[in-house]
Design a protein around this motif. Sequence first.
Motif, PDB file in Angstrom:
ATOM      1  N   ALA A   1     -53.870   4.099  61.216  1.00  0.00           N
ATOM      2  CA  ALA A   1     -55.322   4.006  61.419  1.00  0.00           C
ATOM      3  C   ALA A   1     -55.881   5.359  61.861  1.00  0.00           C
ATOM      4  O   ALA A   1     -56.989   5.756  61.453  1.00  0.00           O
ATOM      5  N   LYS A   2     -55.106   6.083  62.676  1.00  0.00           N
ATOM      6  CA  LYS A   2     -55.539   7.435  63.067  1.00  0.00           C
ATOM      7  C   LYS A   2     -55.637   8.341  61.843  1.00  0.00           C
ATOM      8  O   LYS A   2     -56.552   9.156  61.727  1.00  0.00           O
ATOM      9  N   GLN A   3     -54.677   8.205  60.931  1.00  0.00           N
ATOM     10  CA  GLN A   3     -54.702   9.006  59.699  1.00  0.00           C
ATOM     11  C   GLN A   3     -55.920   8.649  58.849  1.00  0.00           C
ATOM     12  O   GLN A   3     -56.501   9.507  58.180  1.00  0.00           O
TER      13      GLN A   3
ATOM     14  N   ARG B   1     -56.648  10.254  51.703  1.00  0.00           N
ATOM     15  CA  ARG B   1     -55.891  10.052  52.941  1.00  0.00           C
ATOM     16  C   ARG B   1     -54.473   9.583  52.576  1.00  0.00           C
ATOM     17  O   ARG B   1     -54.261   8.405  52.266  1.00  0.00           O
TER      18      ARG B   1
ATOM     19  N   GLY C   1     -58.816   7.583  59.983  1.00  0.00           N
ATOM     20  CA  GLY C   1     -59.991   8.181  60.612  1.00  0.00           C
ATOM     21  C   GLY C   1     -61.166   7.251  60.794  1.00  0.00           C
ATOM     22  O   GLY C   1     -62.276   7.698  61.089  1.00  0.00           O
TER      23      GLY C   1
ATOM     24  N   LYS D   1     -51.326   1.408  64.045  1.00  0.00           N
ATOM     25  CA  LYS D   1     -52.230   2.242  64.853  1.00  0.00           C
ATOM     26  C   LYS D   1     -52.088   3.717  64.499  1.00  0.00           C
ATOM     27  O   LYS D   1     -53.075   4.457  64.477  1.00  0.00           O
ATOM     28  N   GLU D   2     -50.861   4.143  64.178  1.00  0.00           N
ATOM     29  CA  GLU D   2     -50.658   5.526  63.742  1.00  0.00           C
ATOM     30  C   GLU D   2     -51.357   5.779  62.413  1.00  0.00           C
ATOM     31  O   GLU D   2     -51.993   6.819  62.210  1.00  0.00           O
TER      32      GLU D   2
ATOM     33  N   PRO E   1     -62.979   4.011  62.891  1.00  0.00           N
ATOM     34  CA  PRO E   1     -62.866   3.291  64.160  1.00  0.00           C
ATOM     35  C   PRO E   1     -62.312   1.888  63.933  1.00  0.00           C
ATOM     36  O   PRO E   1     -62.609   1.247  62.919  1.00  0.00           O
TER      37      PRO E   1
END
Length: 263
Positions: A126-128, A105, A130, A123-124, A132
């Motif tokens: 954290a999306k990368q 990642r 993947g 938060k961006e 929760p």
Amino acid sequence: MANFGRVVEVMVNNMSFSMDHYAIEGTIPFDNDLLPNESEVKLWNLSKDTLSRIKRNDVLMINAGYRGDVGVILHGFISRVKTQREGVDTITTINVLDSQDLSSRKVKDVAYAQGTLASYILKEMAKQLGLPIAQFQLNQDYRYEEGYTASGDVTEIISKVAADCGTSAYINKGKLYVRNLRKGADDVFSLSVDTGLIGSPEPFEEDKFKGFIVKSQLQYRITTASVIDLQSKDFSGRMHVRSGSHRFSRTGDFITEAEAILP
């Protein structure tokens, strides 16, 4: 608490292995960084058919405790399975990461504008990643007045940005936590000789932290950021868990060891 009635249940691929019927032992580490922890679980004398159904990347869970009081101590992904013969026994060693392998990642030169808040970047990222988000609470929401460029391993970016906010970021049981270890609405566990404390807590001091290394009979409630109200001859007070491990077997160790820091 007497040391009897041990319960360990390993679950993988719709199969369940109980210590009542299988010899099982293992070590389950936990800590407050973003490197996935690798646990080791051993099971004795599994059939060839059973072994063929345990594969790399399968989700594996372990519940442990004492009869009437059992909880999750591991939720992760199998990274390695190895079976070898030892005398008349076959021993299968399963290594489990407490998240998916996150080394792939990465991001390259993601630019954020002047004045961007750390919370937005985290938060961006954290999306990368993947995973929760289980908890998200910053000590301070740092503002990057000159902007920020994210490049490299996502886990490292999250660690650095969280550090700028004076906050820990870590993975536990497959979920991402961004929070202060010494704040939050965590359950408080009262640890004393009556509830499983073993021996005397060992004091330690490093950098800005003071605390104790404590050992107890296996306690699933104790993990990263758990709150312990310790009652012992040498010290009584509240502490916050930073790292440690659960170790279990049928007849040997059945303990939780934790490094806990003072408020």
